[in-house]
Design a protein around this motif. Sequence first.
Motif, mmCIF file in Angstrom:
data_model
loop_
_atom_site.group_PDB
_atom_site.id
_atom_site.type_symbol
_atom_site.label_atom_id
_atom_site.label_comp_id
_atom_site.label_asym_id
_atom_site.label_seq_id
_atom_site.Cartn_x
_atom_site.Cartn_y
_atom_site.Cartn_z
ATOM 1 N N ASN A 90 -12.335 7.314 -3.135
ATOM 2 C CA ASN A 90 -11.507 7.077 -1.947
ATOM 3 C C ASN A 90 -10.255 7.929 -1.897
ATOM 4 O O ASN A 90 -9.971 8.585 -0.906
ATOM 5 C CB ASN A 90 -11.116 5.593 -1.871
ATOM 6 C CG ASN A 90 -12.314 4.706 -1.583
ATOM 7 O OD1 ASN A 90 -13.231 5.105 -0.891
ATOM 8 N ND2 ASN A 90 -12.291 3.487 -2.127
ATOM 9 N N SER A 91 -9.478 7.927 -2.967
ATOM 10 C CA SER A 91 -8.180 8.605 -2.952
ATOM 11 C C SER A 91 -8.353 10.074 -3.312
ATOM 12 O O SER A 91 -8.139 10.495 -4.453
ATOM 13 C CB SER A 91 -7.219 7.912 -3.927
ATOM 14 O OG SER A 91 -7.042 6.566 -3.567
ATOM 15 N N ARG A 148 -11.691 -4.749 -8.098
ATOM 16 C CA ARG A 148 -12.058 -3.684 -9.028
ATOM 17 C C ARG A 148 -10.842 -2.856 -9.430
ATOM 18 O O ARG A 148 -10.610 -2.587 -10.615
ATOM 19 C CB ARG A 148 -13.109 -2.771 -8.389
ATOM 20 C CG ARG A 148 -13.695 -1.750 -9.371
ATOM 21 C CD ARG A 148 -14.717 -0.856 -8.703
ATOM 22 N NE ARG A 148 -14.070 0.066 -7.757
ATOM 23 C CZ ARG A 148 -14.702 1.038 -7.116
ATOM 24 N NH1 ARG A 148 -16.005 1.198 -7.277
ATOM 25 N NH2 ARG A 148 -14.062 1.827 -6.286
ATOM 26 N N THR A 149 -10.044 -2.451 -8.434
ATOM 27 C CA THR A 149 -8.845 -1.662 -8.725
ATOM 28 C C THR A 149 -7.858 -2.463 -9.563
ATOM 29 O O THR A 149 -7.276 -1.961 -10.532
ATOM 30 C CB THR A 149 -8.176 -1.216 -7.416
ATOM 31 O OG1 THR A 149 -9.110 -0.478 -6.639
ATOM 32 C CG2 THR A 149 -6.951 -0.360 -7.685
ATOM 33 N N ASP A 209 -4.420 -5.042 -3.844
ATOM 34 C CA ASP A 209 -5.628 -4.235 -4.047
ATOM 35 C C ASP A 209 -6.853 -5.119 -4.231
ATOM 36 O O ASP A 209 -6.754 -6.319 -4.508
ATOM 37 C CB ASP A 209 -5.468 -3.347 -5.285
ATOM 38 C CG ASP A 209 -4.412 -2.270 -5.085
ATOM 39 O OD1 ASP A 209 -4.129 -1.937 -3.923
ATOM 40 O OD2 ASP A 209 -3.870 -1.772 -6.090
ATOM 41 N N ASN A 210 -8.026 -4.472 -4.142
ATOM 42 C CA ASN A 210 -9.269 -5.210 -4.371
ATOM 43 C C ASN A 210 -9.434 -5.540 -5.855
ATOM 44 O O ASN A 210 -8.696 -5.034 -6.714
ATOM 45 C CB ASN A 210 -10.475 -4.423 -3.847
ATOM 46 C CG ASN A 210 -10.596 -3.048 -4.488
ATOM 47 O OD1 ASN A 210 -10.471 -2.892 -5.696
ATOM 48 N ND2 ASN A 210 -10.829 -2.031 -3.666
ATOM 49 N N ALA A 244 -8.961 -2.795 -13.183
ATOM 50 C CA ALA A 244 -8.869 -1.516 -13.902
ATOM 51 C C ALA A 244 -7.437 -1.276 -14.372
ATOM 52 O O ALA A 244 -7.199 -0.877 -15.519
ATOM 53 C CB ALA A 244 -9.343 -0.379 -13.000
ATOM 54 N N VAL A 245 -6.474 -1.523 -13.489
ATOM 55 C CA VAL A 245 -5.066 -1.342 -13.859
ATOM 56 C C VAL A 245 -4.665 -2.356 -14.935
ATOM 57 O O VAL A 245 -3.979 -2.020 -15.903
ATOM 58 C CB VAL A 245 -4.166 -1.480 -12.615
ATOM 59 C CG1 VAL A 245 -2.694 -1.439 -13.024
ATOM 60 C CG2 VAL A 245 -4.468 -0.391 -11.608
ATOM 61 N N SER A 252 -3.292 9.299 -6.714
ATOM 62 C CA SER A 252 -3.184 7.854 -6.906
ATOM 63 C C SER A 252 -1.718 7.471 -6.987
ATOM 64 O O SER A 252 -0.842 8.324 -7.141
ATOM 65 C CB SER A 252 -3.906 7.436 -8.191
ATOM 66 O OG SER A 252 -3.743 6.048 -8.441
ATOM 67 N N GLU A 297 0.843 -1.194 0.000
ATOM 68 C CA GLU A 297 0.000 0.000 0.000
ATOM 69 C C GLU A 297 0.880 1.247 0.000
ATOM 70 O O GLU A 297 1.705 1.442 0.885
ATOM 71 C CB GLU A 297 -0.915 -0.001 1.234
ATOM 72 C CG GLU A 297 -1.781 1.227 1.374
ATOM 73 C CD GLU A 297 -2.655 1.473 0.161
ATOM 74 O OE1 GLU A 297 -2.584 2.594 -0.396
ATOM 75 O OE2 GLU A 297 -3.387 0.555 -0.242
#
Length: 783
Positions: free
Chosen positions: A577-578, A626-627, A623-624, A630-631, A595, A335
């Motif tokens: 969130n960020s 979804r994140t 990360d979860n 996406a990446v 980010s 993180e």
Amino acid sequence: MAQLTVQLASPSVQKSAETELKEEVPLGAKVYETVGTVVLAQKGYKTEAKQIGKTSLANRNRHPHQPISTVVYSLVHAVPGRMRLRIPHLRHNAAYVQRLQTLLEVDPLITSVRIKPAAASLVVTYKSSAVSDAKMRSRLSCLIMTANDANVVLLEPKKPLDAKTKDDPETAWPGLQLSAVATGLAVLGGPLGFAVPPMMVAGTIALATLPVFQRAIAGVVMQRKLTIDVLDLLAIVITTVQGQFLTPALMLSLIEIGENIRDRTARSSKMQTLDLLNSLGQFVWVERNGEKVQISIKEVKSGDTVIVYPGEQVPVDGNIIRGKALLDEQKLTGESVPVLKTKGQPVFASTLVREGSIYILAERIGNDTRAGQSIKLMEEAPVHDTRMENCAIKIAEKAVVPTLLLGGAVFAVTRNAARAASVLTLDFATGIRVSVPTTVLAALTYAARHGILIRSGRALEQLAEVDTIVFDKTGTLTKGEVAVIGVDSFNSEVSEERVLAIAAAAEQRLTHPVAEAVIRYAEAQQTVIPSRSKWNYKLGLGVEAEIYGEAVFVGSERFLRQQGVDMEVLNDRNRINSVIYVASNGQLLGRIRYSDILRPETREVINHLLTVEGVEVHMLTGDNQRTAKAVAAELGIAPAYTHAEAFPEQKAAVVRELHEQGKTVAFVGDGINDSPALAYADVSVSFAHGSEIARETADVVLMENDLHGILEAIALARNAKKLIRQNTSIVAIPNIVAMAIAVLFGLNPLGATMVNNGSTIVAGVNGLRPILKSSPKKALPSA
């Protein structure tokens, strides 16, 4: 291991000392006392700490036999990596100067020591990247006090146990030197015509042949097969008995050269014992009986109350019982944004306190911690011989039995031992033994010159075969640091530039990663940053400042709501969130999105691997889903190859599973949480700025912290593989032709040796092409 026996100084009893020495102690000086005997662990010295007693100035009369020594000193000047101290005791005590100098010089964190007794001055430089300034001050304090004990005994360092000894046959037997002497004697007694006793030459050859003999016997007895060394041994024996000394001497010289070069392709930096305690600070603060005491990290026990201050690493796993702090957990969890933790929340060893201070109830110590378990998992990974496997030699070994049969047949038909020896001499092994390791060593050298540290020949061979690469996301595919990705205004009368300017003004000179990212972004946008007058930073929430006479709040949604800011403009659709929010005079002005952004070269490198190299690319992240997806979608990595919410155990499991599918797997990562996966991969890659454990585990280290280095390393490894194939042909073709001549028409053993050695030299020079060829930095040698 040698031992250095000293008296240990403790900083825990200043009260009574400062009372008694009140007039002697200058401002800023500290008073310590000697409390026990330990064996210091420094530069190969064995660690074995044992506290044998504790005294204080207050109970001196009760324990007159225990000497109490104090040293007054003060810190004159300090910058990161260098400190100057004034120690009046240096002027009057030469023995103290000697003891202090010795203790400082054996400290692995101290790089230089300069003592000027006349000026009572001590200047030390140290590895600021390995230890915080606060810890170094504490470390120096202990050493300064320790040196004042006249009973300190400095034993002469003995040779470490792991050092090579005369009993080690691999290092003790001078095979290369003996073969060179044998060649020199053979030339003197042969072509040059000097009167050299044949027994002297034969004896030298016999001694030089011992390693070949040992390997041949080991192959027959242990491996149950006839190896190349059997062929070499027979050829050497036959030609030596016949008095043709130059032939076996030349053979031995090339054999030893090849073996020495191959050994140099072993891992270039020896794996150290990976003890978590060694990667943390040497001293920690604990609270015992209501007092703060600094002790060795090895003395911390479960149940202790450990105190951690800003800039220090958490030394244990446990729960916070008092205080709050902003913790950087990137090396452990991946993180990139620090996490605020307060009373009752867990903290983990190896994480860094960025801001605040906390009292921790220690639950797990050392290798029982979460980080320690990652290291343990890594150490359970299979260990390989780091030397190149030399596949070409495996092929050559298949020709051993046919060559023996052919030599035997030639002798049976011709009854000529010389012709049989010629057949045995014309094997492929000598040339391959020299040319292949030379090619590998040249490739390793070329890579090092271009910022890629490939630690072994085996790693180079595995790189050439890689068909699957697994990347950790944070710090590998991404920069591993927070960056602003956009500014939004929620007020039509306020521009985005003004939102950024107000936020930058409020955040200036704060050390929080998001604050630093905002300042960097504002400077990059050439935003004019106004000055602030009053400001108040609230840990984990945000900052309140006065700018242009207005009350400005920058921070989390929770912080702004606490300050009475109207947040109604936010809804589920635009809540992310960020982000940090910016408000002025009770009105929400806008927000700044941030980010952990991708490295500039990431897309290009991943695309090249997928389209040009045809490599299967996987991504691992904590990360979860979804994140992570996406990446992965942004980089073109298939969803099936994207592994989210992966802890160290899962990362290692993914690598093992891919390996079991028959894939040659490379893993790229930089954190403690990546070390198990790095260890299980066929070839592991890390960065120079990665964690010490990740760097130590990795087979390949990218010194320039650029992912392009992976492409260069793979290209270099594959070109080296092509060169090896070329060299195999260069060696094989002349030897096969010469063998045919030896069988059909006969060939003098010296002529056979010249053909064999000549092809070996040509192949060896060809193997040096990676470093002989002049090329720009990013160019790669082509085969």
